[in-house]
Enzyme design. Structure first.
Site, PDB file in Angstrom:
ATOM      1  N   GLY A   1       0.830  -1.204   0.000  1.00 52.72           N
ATOM      2  CA  GLY A   1       0.000   0.000   0.000  1.00 52.72           C
ATOM      3  C   GLY A   1       0.864   1.253   0.000  1.00 52.72           C
ATOM      4  O   GLY A   1       2.102   1.186   0.049  1.00 52.72           O
TER       5      GLY A   1
ATOM      6  N   THR B   1      -7.525   6.452  11.674  1.00 56.90           N
ATOM      7  CA  THR B   1      -8.130   7.404  10.739  1.00 56.90           C
ATOM      8  C   THR B   1      -8.923   8.509  11.424  1.00 56.90           C
ATOM      9  O   THR B   1      -9.407   8.351  12.551  1.00 56.90           O
ATOM     10  CB  THR B   1      -9.084   6.626   9.789  1.00 56.90           C
ATOM     11  OG1 THR B   1      -9.792   7.549   8.952  1.00 56.90           O
ATOM     12  CG2 THR B   1     -10.112   5.828  10.570  1.00 56.90           C
TER      13      THR B   1
ATOM     14  N   TYR C   1     -16.756   2.136   7.919  1.00 50.55           N
ATOM     15  CA  TYR C   1     -15.296   2.289   7.922  1.00 50.55           C
ATOM     16  C   TYR C   1     -14.820   2.837   9.263  1.00 50.55           C
ATOM     17  O   TYR C   1     -13.950   2.253   9.914  1.00 50.55           O
ATOM     18  CB  TYR C   1     -14.842   3.192   6.768  1.00 50.55           C
ATOM     19  CG  TYR C   1     -13.366   3.500   6.787  1.00 50.55           C
ATOM     20  CD1 TYR C   1     -12.424   2.473   6.683  1.00 50.55           C
ATOM     21  CD2 TYR C   1     -12.895   4.809   6.919  1.00 50.55           C
ATOM     22  CE1 TYR C   1     -11.062   2.742   6.706  1.00 50.55           C
ATOM     23  CE2 TYR C   1     -11.537   5.085   6.939  1.00 50.55           C
ATOM     24  CZ  TYR C   1     -10.622   4.055   6.833  1.00 50.55           C
ATOM     25  OH  TYR C   1      -9.272   4.336   6.869  1.00 50.55           O
TER      26      TYR C   1
END
Length: 280
Positions: A11, A103, A127
């Site tokens: 990633g 996040t 999420y």
């Protein structure tokens, strides 16, 4: 030789971490992605950790498809919550440090000033809720951990800036949301932040984004300006865009813990994206 297991090595962040440490003679990376290690399988995680006996585990793996998480909740929960739990258990058993990436989506986005690490979380959407569950599992099971909450990440891979540049090739105008605010953050800057903490005992939860903030529309305009593109940006609302999953309207993070406990300072987002565009 400090051995470090990296998950999600293919990633954007995994690649940036490898690039940053490529000349470090005293560090040996054990790079894994989904093909080498299924972090949702506790037995596989324990097997690798016992074999490697790592100094640290850097967890860059995540199910980041915000809309897909809504329809693939169990898959998202396994990757974003069970995976970090397994890595935390493995880290504790082998005496390793755990660096876990989280996040801005753990917040509801209703704030009027930047969020600090101690502000109450309240994710809207799958999420954010699965990532928050991951944070909580890390706190439950790891002895020595760093949780870094980042946002609007871009690097070597698929990201907003590259999408805008691709669209500019055959579009005179693109429509971009103007009522969502955050801090675009380069994977290179986030890797510097990881380096500032990983070899210390300065554990806990940290906000980790480039300094300053903007809307997605402002970010797109800056990308086009830096790349010398004539493409215009038509600003629209979140409602007009009509995404499947809710997005936080204001998820600007204040890197308060970095500022209070280290001498590390993130670059301003303008400077970081300018550096990135130069490398493309």
């Amino acid at each position: 030789m400090k051995k470090i297991i990296v998950t999600g090595c293919n990633g954007q962040l995994g690649r940036a971490v490898n690039l940053f440490f490529k000349d470090a003679a005293d560090i040996g990376f054990v790079n894994t992605d989904v093909g080498e290690l299924d972090i949702t399988n506790i037995d596989k995680v324990m097997e690798l950790a016992r074999e490697v006996k790592p100094y640290a585990i850097i967890n860059c793996a995540a199910h980041t498809g915000v809309d897909a998480c809504e329809t693939e909740y169990d898959k998202a929960f396994k990757i974003n919550a069970i995976g970090p739990r397994n890595l935390a258990i493995a880290a504790r058993e082998t005496g390793a440090k755990l660096m876990h990436i989280s996040t801005d989506y753990v917040f509801d986005g209703k704030a009027t000033k930047p969020y600090v690490e101690t502000d109450a979380t309240n994710p809207h959407g799958a999420y954010g809720s699965t990532k928050l569950a991951g944070e909580n599992f890390v706190k439950d099971f790891a002895d020595r951990y760093f949780i870094l909450r980042t946002a609007w990440l871009y690097g070597d891979g698929k990201n907003f800036a590259k999408t805008m540049l691709r669209l500019s090739e055959d579009h005179d105008m693109v429509t971009v949301v103007e009522d969502q605010f955050g801090s675009p953050t380069s994977a290179a800057e986030l890797t510097k932040a990881i380096n500032a903490l990983l070899f210390t005992e300065n554990y806990g939860t940290f906000h980790a984004t480039c300094e300053g903030s903007c809307s997605w529309a402002e970010f797109a305009k800056e990308v086009f300006r830096l790349a010398g593109k004539a493409t215009q940006v038509k600003a629209i609302t979140t409602e007009e865009y009509g995404a499947a999953a809710p997005r936080p309207a204001y998820s600007v993070l204040e890197n308060r813990m970095f500022k209070l406990t280290t001498d590390f300072m993130f670059a301003d987002w303008h400077d970081a994206i300018a550096e990135y565009i130069k490398t493309l």
